[in-house]
Design a protein around this motif. Structure first.
Motif, PDB file in Angstrom:
ATOM      1  N   SER A   1       1.060  -0.976   0.452  1.00 26.50           N
ATOM      2  CA  SER A   1       0.334  -0.262   0.040  1.00 26.50           C
ATOM      3  C   SER A   1       0.593   1.171  -0.023  1.00 26.50           C
ATOM      4  O   SER A   1       1.892   1.109   0.201  1.00 26.50           O
ATOM      5  CB  SER A   1      -0.708  -0.045   1.907  1.00 26.50           C
ATOM      6  OG  SER A   1       0.057   0.000   2.722  1.00 26.50           O
TER       7      SER A   1
ATOM      8  N   ALA B   1     -11.339  -1.284   2.404  1.00 27.56           N
ATOM      9  CA  ALA B   1     -11.081   0.193   1.684  1.00 27.56           C
ATOM     10  C   ALA B   1     -12.221   1.536   1.114  1.00 27.56           C
ATOM     11  O   ALA B   1     -13.194   1.394   0.252  1.00 27.56           O
ATOM     12  CB  ALA B   1     -11.015  -0.925  -0.320  1.00 27.56           C
TER      13      ALA B   1
ATOM     14  N   SER C   1     -11.004   4.632  -0.020  1.00 30.40           N
ATOM     15  CA  SER C   1      -9.757   4.585  -1.180  1.00 30.40           C
ATOM     16  C   SER C   1     -10.394   5.482  -2.244  1.00 30.40           C
ATOM     17  O   SER C   1     -11.039   6.693  -1.749  1.00 30.40           O
ATOM     18  CB  SER C   1     -10.762   3.349  -2.093  1.00 30.40           C
ATOM     19  OG  SER C   1     -12.154   3.222  -2.862  1.00 30.40           O
TER      20      SER C   1
END
Length: 237
Positions: free
Chosen positions: A75, A193, A196
Motif C-alpha cells: 500500500s 477499502a 479508497s
C-alpha cells in the motif's frame, strides 16, 4: 548508458527471430501479474508508480506536495495540501490507479520508435522524483533498490539485455495496471477499502464510487490494448 536513442531493436538482438522478445516478455509479465507471491513482490513497482501519479497530478493542479510513503504490504499514500474539494483534488485522486497503465502506454510508444534508452531515462527521473519526496524507511529502501537495478541495467548490462528488461517492464506496467483495479472492487464488495481513491472521488463528485471503478477499468484496459498493439506491431507486420 551503453545504447543510443537511435539504436533499433533489430540491431540489439540481431540473432533473435522477429517478435520473440515482445512475445516472451509479454508472456512473462502476464504470468507475474497472474501469480501469487511473485505478484506481491513485483506489485511494489505498481504502488510506486501509483503514488508517483498522485504526486504528479497534485503538482500539476497547484497543490503543495508533502510527501510519499510506501509500505511493505504494497500500500502507499501521497499527502498534498490544498483545497479539499474541487476539480484539482478530484484529478489528484483519479491519477493513481491509471498511472501504471498510462506509463506503460508511454513506454510502448517509445519502444515503437526504438527509443529504449529514453524509457530508461524516464524511469530514472521518476525514481529520483519519488526518492526526493518519500518519507518512510521502507519507501526509501524500495526506491533505492529499484534505482540500483535500473542503474545496473543502464550502465553495465549489454544492449540485448536492456531490450529484454525494457520490454518486460513495459508489459508489466500495462498488465499490472489492470489487476489493482479488479482487486479494489473485490475489496469494496467485501466492505473493505472504504476510503479508497474511488470512494474519495465519489464524495468529491457525487458520482457513485462503482462508476469511478468502471472509469479506471476502462482507462487501464484501454492503455493495455493500445500499448499491446504498439508492442505487437512488429510481430504482425
Amino acid at each position: 548508458m551503453s545504447s543510443s536513442p537511435a539504436e533499433t531493436v533489430s540491431d540489439i538482438a540481431q540473432s533473435t527471430p522477429p517478435g520473440t522478445i515482445t512475445l516472451v516478455t509479454g508472456g512473462l509479465a502476464l504470468l507475474v501479474v497472474l501469480s501469487g507471491r511473485p505478484w506481491r513482490i513485483a506489485r511494489n513497482l505498481i504502488t510506486l508508480v501509483h503514488e508517483a501519479g498522485h504526486a504528479l497530478a497534485a503538482v500539476l493542479v497547484g497543490r503543495r506536495l508533502q510527501g510519499i510513503k510506501l509500505h511493505s504490504d504494497t500500500s502507499g499514500v501521497t499527502v498534498s495540501r490544498g483545497k479539499p474539494e474541487g476539480p484539482g483534488m478530484a484529478f489528484t485522486a483519479l491519477a493513481g490507479y491509471p498511472a501504471a497503465a498510462v506509463l506503460g502506454l508511454v513506454f510502448a510508444g517509445f519502444l515503437s520508435s526504438d527509443l529504449i534508452t529514453v524509457v530508461l531515462i524516464v524511469m530514472a527521473l521518476m525514481l529520483l522524483g519519488v526518492l526526493v519526496m518519500v518519507r518512510n524507511t521502507y519507501g526509501v529502501f524500495t526506491v533505492i533498490a529499484g534505482s540500483v537495478v535500473l542503474g545496473l541495467v543502464a550502465l553495465v548490462a549489454p544492449s540485448w539485455f536492456q531490450a529484454i528488461f525494457v520490454y518486460l517492464l513495459t508489459w508489466f506496467l500495462l498488465f499490472g495496471g489492470v489487476r489493482p483495479v479488479i482487486e479494489l472492487q473485490i475489496k469494496r464488495r467485501r466492505g473493505a477499502a472504504r476510503d479508497s481513491d474511488v470512494d474519495q472521488l465519489g464524495r468529491l463528485t457525487g458520482m457513485p464510487a462503482v462508476l469511478w471503478v468502471l472509469v479506471m477499468a476502462v482507462l487501464t484496459v484501454s492503455c493495455l490494448f493500445a500499448g499491446g498493439l504498439w508492442l505487437l506491431e512488429p510481430t504482425v507486420a
